[in-house]
Enzyme design. Sequence first.
Site, PDB file in Angstrom:
ATOM      1  N   LYS A  84      -7.922 -28.331   3.870  1.00  0.00           N
ATOM      2  CA  LYS A  84      -9.015 -27.916   2.982  1.00  0.00           C
ATOM      3  C   LYS A  84      -8.637 -28.058   1.506  1.00  0.00           C
ATOM      4  CE  LYS A  84     -10.866 -24.579   6.309  1.00  0.00           C
ATOM      5  NZ  LYS A  84     -11.177 -23.151   6.562  1.00  0.00           N
ATOM      6  N   GLY A 147     -15.058 -22.555  25.246  1.00  0.00           N
ATOM      7  CA  GLY A 147     -14.653 -22.607  26.643  1.00  0.00           C
ATOM      8  C   GLY A 147     -13.169 -22.854  26.792  1.00  0.00           C
ATOM      9  N   HIS A 148     -12.688 -22.662  27.989  1.00  0.00           N
ATOM     10  CA  HIS A 148     -11.311 -22.982  28.353  1.00  0.00           C
ATOM     11  C   HIS A 148     -11.315 -23.637  29.729  1.00  0.00           C
ATOM     12  CE1 HIS A 148      -9.091 -21.368  24.976  1.00  0.00           C
ATOM     13  NE2 HIS A 148      -9.817 -20.267  25.007  1.00  0.00           N
ATOM     14  N   ASP A 178      -7.774 -29.215  31.328  1.00  0.00           N
ATOM     15  CA  ASP A 178      -6.984 -29.434  30.115  1.00  0.00           C
ATOM     16  C   ASP A 178      -6.078 -30.654  30.232  1.00  0.00           C
ATOM     17  OD1 ASP A 178      -8.073 -27.213  28.915  1.00  0.00           O
ATOM     18  OD2 ASP A 178      -6.311 -25.944  29.144  1.00  0.00           O
TER      19      ASP A 178
END
Length: 360
Positions: A84, A147-148, A178
């Site tokens: 940033k 979510g996972h 994953d």
Amino acid sequence: MTETEPQKRTLPLLGGMTVLDLSLLLPGPMAAWHLAELGARVIKVEPPQGDDAARMGVRRAGDATSFFYRSINGRKEIHRIDLKSEEGRAWFEARLREADAVIEGFRPGVLERLGLGFEAMRRLNPRIVLVSISGYGQDGPMAQAAGHDINYLALAGVLHQTGTAGGPPAQCNLQIADLLGGALHAALATVAAVHAARRDGVGAHVDLSMTEASWAHLVFPLAQALVEGRSEPRGEGLLTGGVPCYGVYETADGRHLAVGALEEKFWVRLCEAIGRPDLVPFHRAVGEEGVKAKAELAAVLRTRTRDEWAAFFAPHDCCVTPVLAPEETLEHPLFRERKALKAAEEGGPWPRSPLRVRRG
């Protein structure tokens, strides 16, 4: 033969590829681990506070970060950068100009808000490949949903199929969405898209949904759903415990054997080995016959311990193996003799890349 010729043959497969890893936690970092193991230069860019994975899981005595974080990121160049800030942005853009690919796992739209979306990247590097890993895709009705692994598997239909007959869905300690859905697909996409970019001079943005990638691998249940409009109930399919020849059986010591005698020849050998040729006709039996045959086989396998059965079945080619705990795998000859675990001097202990490549 010159002294340099053997060296040329042993250059890493992805030597000369540079990947910027903006991802955190597991899917993206594991994808970048695969690329690093194959020889790519991976520069991991973390926020100023670091990667939360460094604070997850077990630590070795004296380590400030978790063992799994150190293991999957050990070959990477790690920098903590505030994207940033003007300074951080300039640092990243300088490396972007020389990179082949970027892997990221932010929610869709985050990079654009930072001024680092795909269009901005390609203005700096027309051949750049951006691989975006997300739970539900870069667009669509759930693009912004959190979510996972468990959530992705639930929506993909995978969780519905995992578990025993009559029981609830079972969670697996291998993060399928994953790692299969995210990490492996991201690594594959990176290599493929970088190859195309080097060939054509044109970069690419890969939109990888871990839910869709998991769903696409639900091969047998999806085939049945598409053809018959239904799927087998949990624990009752050909590969989920519904037939005698393919399932998990308890042994005398409360441990288990995995029986994978799917082909008839293996089932015949198994039945003959245990002195029960009468079970041969019930190879893939279902209904009452299947239940009875499974019970008969279970009764036999409960008469010895797991390791006694493992020794017994070793000379019989019938697809029966012990169910090992993770700590037991560390001592098993399969992994030890193939040197699947890196030694300490190689940056271990941690699994080395499972890809064994011979060149020349």
